[in-house]
Scaffold this motif. Sequence first.
Motif, PDB file in Angstrom:
ATOM      1  N   THR A 106       0.933  -1.652  -0.021  1.00 37.04           N
ATOM      2  CA  THR A 106       0.526   0.151  -0.200  1.00 37.04           C
ATOM      3  C   THR A 106       0.869   1.304  -0.212  1.00 37.04           C
ATOM      4  O   THR A 106       1.598   1.349   0.645  1.00 37.04           O
ATOM      5  N   VAL A 107       0.206   2.010  -0.807  1.00 35.89           N
ATOM      6  CA  VAL A 107       1.172   3.214  -0.644  1.00 35.89           C
ATOM      7  C   VAL A 107       0.104   3.957  -0.118  1.00 35.89           C
ATOM      8  O   VAL A 107      -1.068   4.401  -0.623  1.00 35.89           O
ATOM      9  N   ALA A 108       0.055   4.906   1.156  1.00 33.28           N
ATOM     10  CA  ALA A 108      -0.930   5.275   1.998  1.00 33.28           C
ATOM     11  C   ALA A 108      -0.495   6.896   1.342  1.00 33.28           C
ATOM     12  O   ALA A 108      -0.057   8.001   0.535  1.00 33.28           O
ATOM     13  N   TYR A 123      -5.056   9.239 -11.043  1.00 37.06           N
ATOM     14  CA  TYR A 123      -4.790   9.081 -10.206  1.00 37.06           C
ATOM     15  C   TYR A 123      -5.863   9.285  -8.657  1.00 37.06           C
ATOM     16  O   TYR A 123      -6.567   9.440  -8.847  1.00 37.06           O
ATOM     17  N   THR A 124      -5.003   9.029  -7.775  1.00 33.26           N
ATOM     18  CA  THR A 124      -5.601   8.441  -6.511  1.00 33.26           C
ATOM     19  C   THR A 124      -4.482   8.601  -4.778  1.00 33.26           C
ATOM     20  O   THR A 124      -4.224   9.129  -5.339  1.00 33.26           O
ATOM     21  N   THR A 125      -5.186   9.035  -4.311  1.00 37.48           N
ATOM     22  CA  THR A 125      -4.744   9.585  -2.707  1.00 37.48           C
ATOM     23  C   THR A 125      -4.411   8.220  -1.837  1.00 37.48           C
ATOM     24  O   THR A 125      -3.238   8.854  -1.589  1.00 37.48           O
ATOM     25  N   THR A 126      -4.680   6.768  -2.896  1.00 38.30           N
ATOM     26  CA  THR A 126      -3.838   5.201  -1.592  1.00 38.30           C
ATOM     27  C   THR A 126      -3.514   4.909  -3.171  1.00 38.30           C
ATOM     28  O   THR A 126      -4.318   4.986  -4.227  1.00 38.30           O
ATOM     29  N   GLN A 139       7.198   1.279 -10.183  1.00 41.32           N
ATOM     30  CA  GLN A 139       7.205   2.340 -10.297  1.00 41.32           C
ATOM     31  C   GLN A 139       5.367   3.047 -10.242  1.00 41.32           C
ATOM     32  O   GLN A 139       5.016   2.631 -10.447  1.00 41.32           O
ATOM     33  N   VAL A 140       5.969   4.302  -9.113  1.00 42.07           N
ATOM     34  CA  VAL A 140       4.738   4.704  -8.779  1.00 42.07           C
ATOM     35  C   VAL A 140       5.282   5.936  -9.452  1.00 42.07           C
ATOM     36  O   VAL A 140       6.153   6.891  -9.254  1.00 42.07           O
ATOM     37  N   PHE A 141       4.123   7.206  -9.735  1.00 43.83           N
ATOM     38  CA  PHE A 141       3.714   8.072 -10.344  1.00 43.83           C
ATOM     39  C   PHE A 141       3.100   8.785  -9.155  1.00 43.83           C
ATOM     40  O   PHE A 141       2.204   8.383  -8.728  1.00 43.83           O
ATOM     41  N   ALA A 164       7.670  -2.502   5.826  1.00 45.59           N
ATOM     42  CA  ALA A 164       7.243  -1.079   5.588  1.00 45.59           C
ATOM     43  C   ALA A 164       8.298  -0.306   5.499  1.00 45.59           C
ATOM     44  O   ALA A 164       9.699  -0.837   5.548  1.00 45.59           O
ATOM     45  N   ALA A 165       8.091   0.310   4.295  1.00 43.89           N
ATOM     46  CA  ALA A 165       9.492   1.788   3.930  1.00 43.89           C
ATOM     47  C   ALA A 165       8.170   3.250   4.137  1.00 43.89           C
ATOM     48  O   ALA A 165       7.588   2.936   4.318  1.00 43.89           O
ATOM     49  N   ALA A 166       9.738   4.112   3.823  1.00 44.74           N
ATOM     50  CA  ALA A 166       9.097   4.984   3.331  1.00 44.74           C
ATOM     51  C   ALA A 166       9.411   5.574   2.319  1.00 44.74           C
ATOM     52  O   ALA A 166      10.615   5.920   1.937  1.00 44.74           O
ATOM     53  N   VAL A 167       8.931   6.632   1.133  1.00 50.01           N
ATOM     54  CA  VAL A 167       9.768   7.922   0.516  1.00 50.01           C
ATOM     55  C   VAL A 167       9.675   9.247   1.221  1.00 50.01           C
ATOM     56  O   VAL A 167       8.918   9.591   1.583  1.00 50.01           O
TER      57      VAL A 167
END
Length: 167
Positions: A106-108, A123-126, A139-141, A164-167
């Motif tokens: 998941t991308v929060a 494009y969505t918020t999550t 790849q996530v835009f 878990a990780a974070a950008v």
Amino acid sequence: YGIEYSTTNGFANGTGTPVLSTNLAAGAFTSALSGLSATTTYYYHAFATNGAGTAYGAQQQFTTASPNPTINVTALTAFGNICTNTTAGPNSFTISGSNLTTANVTVAALAGYTYSTTAGGTYTTTLSLTQPGGTYTQQVFVRFTPTLVQSYNGNIAIAGGGVAAAV
């Protein structure tokens, strides 16, 4: 002397993979194994050979550990100064993982940011990214649309596949 091992419970004496040892001390020895598969149960027994033949010990077992899942995320290039109510991007980052479980990645949500798996996509918020487990790359835009005059910063939380990780 040494051990022989197999993934078959109750394997017959002399039919496993032999591993010879050379470090006998006070009736004990060790055998170094390599090339074993993760999360696999192996069965083994000791053996010793002399002029009278070969004798085998009782079967024992062990299970190899599962490697820890990992997720790595490349850096997202900063968007810089953007006017409110305009959209900048897409910029992108890449998620890569190994030894993952099958749990979705998941991308929060992060205020002002939306995500897609394609540059021209929706494009969505999550995001919830289905992945098969094991090795994964996506790849996530990212688009940025500030709505207030303020400083926008923070980390995009990434989780799933057992980590878990974070950008």
